[in-house]
Design a protein around this motif. Structure first.
Motif, PDB file in Angstrom:
ATOM      1  N   ARG B  31       2.078  -4.906 -50.828  1.00  0.00           N
ATOM      2  CA  ARG B  31       1.661  -5.527 -52.079  1.00  0.00           C
ATOM      3  C   ARG B  31       0.150  -5.677 -52.065  1.00  0.00           C
ATOM      4  O   ARG B  31      -0.403  -6.461 -51.281  1.00  0.00           O
ATOM      5  CB  ARG B  31       2.286  -6.909 -52.230  1.00  0.00           C
ATOM      6  N   TYR B  33      -3.503  -5.812 -54.615  1.00  0.00           N
ATOM      7  CA  TYR B  33      -4.009  -6.083 -55.940  1.00  0.00           C
ATOM      8  C   TYR B  33      -5.505  -5.777 -55.989  1.00  0.00           C
ATOM      9  O   TYR B  33      -6.230  -6.052 -55.030  1.00  0.00           O
ATOM     10  CB  TYR B  33      -3.796  -7.570 -56.293  1.00  0.00           C
ATOM     11  N   VAL B  48      -1.911  -3.515 -59.794  1.00  0.00           N
ATOM     12  CA  VAL B  48      -0.948  -4.064 -58.857  1.00  0.00           C
ATOM     13  C   VAL B  48      -0.236  -2.890 -58.204  1.00  0.00           C
ATOM     14  O   VAL B  48       0.362  -2.068 -58.908  1.00  0.00           O
ATOM     15  CB  VAL B  48       0.070  -4.975 -59.572  1.00  0.00           C
ATOM     16  N   ASP B  92      -0.998  -9.641 -50.227  1.00  0.00           N
ATOM     17  CA  ASP B  92      -0.113 -10.738 -49.848  1.00  0.00           C
ATOM     18  C   ASP B  92       1.038 -10.190 -49.009  1.00  0.00           C
ATOM     19  O   ASP B  92       1.327  -8.998 -49.036  1.00  0.00           O
ATOM     20  CB  ASP B  92       0.390 -11.525 -51.070  1.00  0.00           C
ATOM     21  N   GLY B  94       4.110 -11.282 -49.171  1.00  0.00           N
ATOM     22  CA  GLY B  94       5.383 -11.459 -49.827  1.00  0.00           C
ATOM     23  C   GLY B  94       5.815 -12.890 -49.974  1.00  0.00           C
ATOM     24  O   GLY B  94       5.265 -13.784 -49.352  1.00  0.00           O
ATOM     25  N   PRO B  95       6.799 -13.123 -50.797  1.00  0.00           N
ATOM     26  CA  PRO B  95       7.326 -14.475 -50.984  1.00  0.00           C
ATOM     27  C   PRO B  95       8.144 -14.892 -49.783  1.00  0.00           C
ATOM     28  O   PRO B  95       8.432 -14.105 -48.898  1.00  0.00           O
ATOM     29  CB  PRO B  95       8.204 -14.332 -52.225  1.00  0.00           C
ATOM     30  N   LEU B 102      -2.679 -15.087 -51.692  1.00  0.00           N
ATOM     31  CA  LEU B 102      -3.330 -13.799 -51.593  1.00  0.00           C
ATOM     32  C   LEU B 102      -4.526 -13.950 -50.661  1.00  0.00           C
ATOM     33  O   LEU B 102      -5.222 -14.957 -50.695  1.00  0.00           O
ATOM     34  CB  LEU B 102      -3.828 -13.329 -52.953  1.00  0.00           C
TER      35      LEU B 102
END
Lengths: 114, 114
Positions: B31, B33, B48, B92, B94-95, B102
């Motif tokens: 991920r 950005y 993204v 990041d 991840g959740p 970030l």
């Protein structure tokens, strides 16, 4: 659509004075909220983040504090400002329910401490 | 600790030329950005990238992600003055867990000269 507001846009404060910066988000529920500081010509420093009302995580020990009294309101405070607190303060949000963490930034508050 | 490194940090280009900004990161992630910041303004989300090999293009900017090399590139084609800004990459992991954050690179200040 979602919008994020910050105020004031500009602030000049004397050393030792208190501070209160406000950030509100519209058009979304239960966002993750973030406070960043950017010193002149520098990168972003994450100060605080919040995943819910009353839940604050601090990234950097300092004389600042944050609060989240409502779901879409995030406040940055100080009891006594230092010269080193000068900078560009950015609030950001992302969608707690999203599968990725794209953050959206507010317009910022430029703080000068004299 | 996740580290994100951008290079170059300063880039002066002539209009019409091509160049690439690099973003390396230290921990496995898919991920990434890219953000743009105009002088005195806030950050605006550009791209993204959410998988290995992802490529996104908008106008003269194209971003790509190689998760195996832990590298993203932002390629500028035939630069124009309006592209002058600071470009940040952010990663990041991840959740879940405790990380909703970030991690930003220091930014690349791009100046396009006539």
């Amino acid at each position: 659509s979602q919008t994020i507001h910050q105020w004031p846009a500009t602030l000049v404060q004397p050393v030792g004075s208190p501070l209160s910066l406000e950030c509100t988000v519209e058009g979304t529920s239960n966002p993750n909220l973030y406070w960043y500081r950017q010193a002149a010509g520098r990168g972003l420093q994450l100060l605080f983040y919040s995943v819910g009302i009353g839940q604050i995580s601090s990234e950097v020990p300092q004389n600042l504090s944050a609060s989240r009294p409502q779901d879409r309101q995030f406040i940055l405070s100080s009891k006594k400002l230092l010269l080193s607190d000068s900078g560009f303060y950015l609030c950001a949000w992302d969608d707690e329910g999203a599968s990725y963490n794209e953050q959206f930034f507010g317009p910022g508050t430029r703080l000068t401490v004299l | 600790e996740l580290k994100v490194e951008q290079n170059p940090l300063f880039l002066s280009m002539q209009e019409g030329k091509n160049y690439t900004i690099y973003c390396n990161y230290s921990t496995t992630s898919d991920r990434l950005y890219w953000y743009r910041q105009d002088p005195g303004k806030s950050l605006e989300s550009l791209f993204v990238l959410l998988s290995n090999g992802a490529v996104k293009q908008e106008g003269r900017l194209m971003a790509s992600l190689d998760t195996k090399a832990r590298l993203s590139t932002l390629h500028i084609t035939a630069a124009v003055h309006d592209l002058s800004a600071t470009y940040f990459c952010a990663v990041d992991i991840g959740p879940g867990g405790s990380n909703y954050k970030l991690t930003f690179g220091k930014g690349t200040l791009l100046t396009v000269n006539p």
